[in-house]
Design a protein around this motif. Structure first.
Motif, mmCIF file in Angstrom:
data_model
loop_
_atom_site.group_PDB
_atom_site.id
_atom_site.type_symbol
_atom_site.label_atom_id
_atom_site.label_comp_id
_atom_site.label_asym_id
_atom_site.label_seq_id
_atom_site.Cartn_x
_atom_site.Cartn_y
_atom_site.Cartn_z
ATOM 1 N N ILE A 197 46.035 35.191 24.121
ATOM 2 C CA ILE A 197 45.124 35.962 24.970
ATOM 3 C C ILE A 197 43.838 35.162 25.138
ATOM 4 C CG2 ILE A 197 43.859 38.138 25.261
ATOM 5 C CD1 ILE A 197 45.905 39.455 23.418
ATOM 6 N N SER A 198 43.318 35.085 26.346
ATOM 7 C CA SER A 198 42.114 34.289 26.592
ATOM 8 C C SER A 198 41.266 34.933 27.690
ATOM 9 C CB SER A 198 42.476 32.852 26.991
ATOM 10 O OG SER A 198 43.526 32.833 27.939
ATOM 11 N N VAL A 199 39.960 34.698 27.598
ATOM 12 C CA VAL A 199 39.008 35.149 28.621
ATOM 13 C C VAL A 199 38.446 33.909 29.305
ATOM 14 C CG1 VAL A 199 36.926 36.470 29.114
ATOM 15 C CG2 VAL A 199 38.397 37.149 27.204
ATOM 16 N N PHE A 200 38.429 33.922 30.625
ATOM 17 C CA PHE A 200 37.950 32.788 31.412
ATOM 18 C C PHE A 200 36.720 33.168 32.218
ATOM 19 C CE2 PHE A 200 42.318 31.703 30.701
ATOM 20 C CZ PHE A 200 42.448 30.331 30.848
ATOM 21 N N SER A 201 35.800 32.247 32.327
ATOM 22 C CA SER A 201 34.782 32.321 33.363
ATOM 23 C C SER A 201 35.401 31.762 34.638
ATOM 24 C CB SER A 201 33.549 31.502 32.974
ATOM 25 O OG SER A 201 32.956 32.035 31.813
ATOM 26 N N TYR A 202 35.048 32.334 35.773
ATOM 27 C CA TYR A 202 35.646 31.899 37.032
ATOM 28 C C TYR A 202 35.378 30.414 37.289
ATOM 29 C CZ TYR A 202 37.102 31.848 41.898
ATOM 30 O OH TYR A 202 37.747 31.540 43.083
ATOM 31 N N ASP A 203 34.299 29.891 36.738
ATOM 32 C CA ASP A 203 33.946 28.488 36.931
ATOM 33 C C ASP A 203 35.039 27.535 36.454
ATOM 34 O OD1 ASP A 203 31.563 29.296 37.940
ATOM 35 O OD2 ASP A 203 30.362 28.764 36.195
ATOM 36 N N TYR A 204 35.948 28.036 35.626
ATOM 37 C CA TYR A 204 37.060 27.197 35.162
ATOM 38 C C TYR A 204 37.765 26.535 36.347
ATOM 39 C CZ TYR A 204 41.782 26.048 33.579
ATOM 40 O OH TYR A 204 42.966 25.401 33.340
ATOM 41 N N PHE A 205 37.940 27.282 37.423
ATOM 42 C CA PHE A 205 38.662 26.737 38.574
ATOM 43 C C PHE A 205 37.939 25.559 39.211
ATOM 44 C CE2 PHE A 205 40.436 31.204 38.856
ATOM 45 C CZ PHE A 205 41.739 30.845 38.507
ATOM 46 N N ASP A 206 36.638 25.473 39.011
ATOM 47 C CA ASP A 206 35.871 24.370 39.604
ATOM 48 C C ASP A 206 36.013 23.071 38.815
ATOM 49 O OD1 ASP A 206 34.881 26.057 41.599
ATOM 50 O OD2 ASP A 206 33.161 26.660 40.364
ATOM 51 N N PHE A 207 36.463 23.173 37.572
ATOM 52 C CA PHE A 207 36.466 21.993 36.706
ATOM 53 C C PHE A 207 37.848 21.568 36.212
ATOM 54 C CE2 PHE A 207 32.201 23.766 36.348
ATOM 55 C CZ PHE A 207 31.417 22.638 36.510
ATOM 56 N N LEU B 74 46.388 28.156 38.052
ATOM 57 C CA LEU B 74 45.755 27.482 39.185
ATOM 58 C C LEU B 74 46.406 27.901 40.506
ATOM 59 C CD1 LEU B 74 43.621 25.422 40.048
ATOM 60 C CD2 LEU B 74 45.330 23.624 39.728
ATOM 61 N N PHE B 75 47.724 28.065 40.494
ATOM 62 C CA PHE B 75 48.454 28.476 41.689
ATOM 63 C C PHE B 75 48.001 29.853 42.165
ATOM 64 C CE2 PHE B 75 52.297 30.305 43.735
ATOM 65 C CZ PHE B 75 52.521 29.344 44.716
ATOM 66 N N ALA B 76 47.594 30.711 41.215
ATOM 67 C CA ALA B 76 47.188 32.082 41.536
ATOM 68 C C ALA B 76 45.691 32.210 41.830
ATOM 69 C CB ALA B 76 47.561 33.009 40.379
ATOM 70 N N LYS B 77 44.980 31.119 41.894
ATOM 71 C CA LYS B 77 43.518 31.142 42.027
ATOM 72 C C LYS B 77 43.029 32.085 43.121
ATOM 73 C CE LYS B 77 39.594 28.229 43.354
ATOM 74 N NZ LYS B 77 39.137 26.853 43.721
ATOM 75 N N ASP B 78 43.646 32.051 44.284
ATOM 76 C CA ASP B 78 43.153 32.833 45.422
ATOM 77 C C ASP B 78 43.339 34.336 45.230
ATOM 78 O OD1 ASP B 78 42.406 30.499 46.650
ATOM 79 O OD2 ASP B 78 44.164 30.382 47.948
#
Length: 239
Positions: A179-189, A91-95
Motif C-alpha cells: 500500500i502506498s500514498v503518492f503525491s501527484y508530482d510523481y508523474f512529473d518525475f 503510468l498508463f492510468a495517469k489520465d
C-alpha cells in the motif's frame, strides 16, 4: 481522494485458480479480494477507484458491473494486450487521476486494516513524495530506511542482492505491505516507460525526492499470494 487497485497481474503463484480466473476475484469468506479492498477504501472515505485489468479482464469488468462497483465509482484501465507491471500500469492510468491530487495505490491480493487516513496525514505532514506502508514482520525481501524513515535501498535477504538508492550507515529493514500514498508530482518525475516495477521507480527517484515509510506494525495484514494463504486470510478477515 482517489485510489488504484492493481488487478492486472497473471497471478502465477496462485495457480490453479488463475488458470481460469483473475486472482483479484478469489474468494475470502464469500467476498472477492477486489470487493474487500473496495470496501476497505470506502471505510477511509475513498469511493472512486481505478482498477487496471489484463488477465481475464472481462471477468473483472463483468463482476464489477454486475455488483455496481459495490457502491463505489470504479473506472477501468485496460492494459490489454500487454501487462505493464505496477509502475507501467500506474503510468498508463495517469489520465484517470485528478490533476494535482494525492492518491493511494494498493495490490489486490493484500488484505490489511491499517488506518489509511492516518497514513495520508503522515504523508502530507512530512511533505513526502511517496509514502510506503511497512511493518517489522519477517520477509525475504525488504526496503531499507535511514533514521529519518527515508528510503535508502532494497535487499533480498535470501540471495544477498542489494540495490542502493541513498548511501547510509544506519539502515533499518522494513517489509513493504503493498500500500502506498503518492503525491501527484510523481508523474512529473518518473523516468521509466513501458513495462516496469514501482520498486525500480522508487529506488531511482529516492535520492532526489523524499520517499518515506509509514510503519503499521501490529495491524492485521496478509498477502494472499498463494492458495495456502487463503486459510490465513479467512482466519484474519472473517467479517
Amino acid at each position: 481522494m482517489q485510489s488504484m487497485i492493481f488487478c492486472a497481474g497473471l497471478g502465477t503463484r496462485f495457480k490453479p485458480w488463475t488458470d481460469t480466473h483473475p486472482k483479484c476475484l478469489a474468494l475470502i469468506n464469500g467476498k472477492s479480494l477486489l470487493q474487500r479492498n473496495v470496501e476497505y477504501l470506502q471505510k477511509a472515505g475513498i469511493d472512486r477507484v481505478i482498477v487496471n485489468v489484463f488477465h481475464f479482464a472481462d471477468q473483472v469488468i463483468d463482476t464489477v458491473e454486475a455488483n455496481h462497483g459495490w457502491g463505489s465509482d470504479i473506472v477501468f484501465s485496460d492494459e490489454r494486450p500487454q501487462v505493464l507491471e505496477t509502475g507501467g500500469g500506474l503510468l498508463f492510468a495517469k489520465d484517470l487521476f485528478p490533476m494535482g491530487d494525492d492518491f493511494i495505490c494498493m495490490n489486490a491480493d493484500i488484505l490489511c486494516d491499517l488506518d489509511i487516513r492516518d497514513m495520508v496525514r503522515s504523508h502530507r505532514r512530512q511533505d513526502s513524495f511517496v509514502t510506503l506502508a511497512v511493518s517489522d514482520r519477517q520477509s525475504s525481501r525488504c526496503f531499507t530506511f535511514d533514521q529519518d524513515q527515508r528510503l535508502t535501498g532494497w535487499r533480498n535477504l535470501a540471495t544477498g542482492e542489494e540495490k542502493t538508492a541513498i548511501p547510509s550507515n544506519s539502515n533499518q529493514d522494513k517489509a513493504f505491505s503493498g500500500i502506498s500514498v503518492f503525491s501527484y508530482d510523481y508523474f512529473d518525475f518518473v523516468e521509466q516507460t513501458g513495462k516496469f516495477s514501482l520498486v525500480d521507480s522508487w529506488l531511482s527517484l529516492a535520492s532526489d525526492h523524499p520517499i518515506r515509510s509509514f510503519d503499521h506494525s501490529g495491524s492485521r495484514w496478509v498477502d494472499v499470494g498463494r492458495p495456502e494463504s487463503v486459510a490465513v486470510a479467512e482466519a484474519l478477515f472473517n467479517d
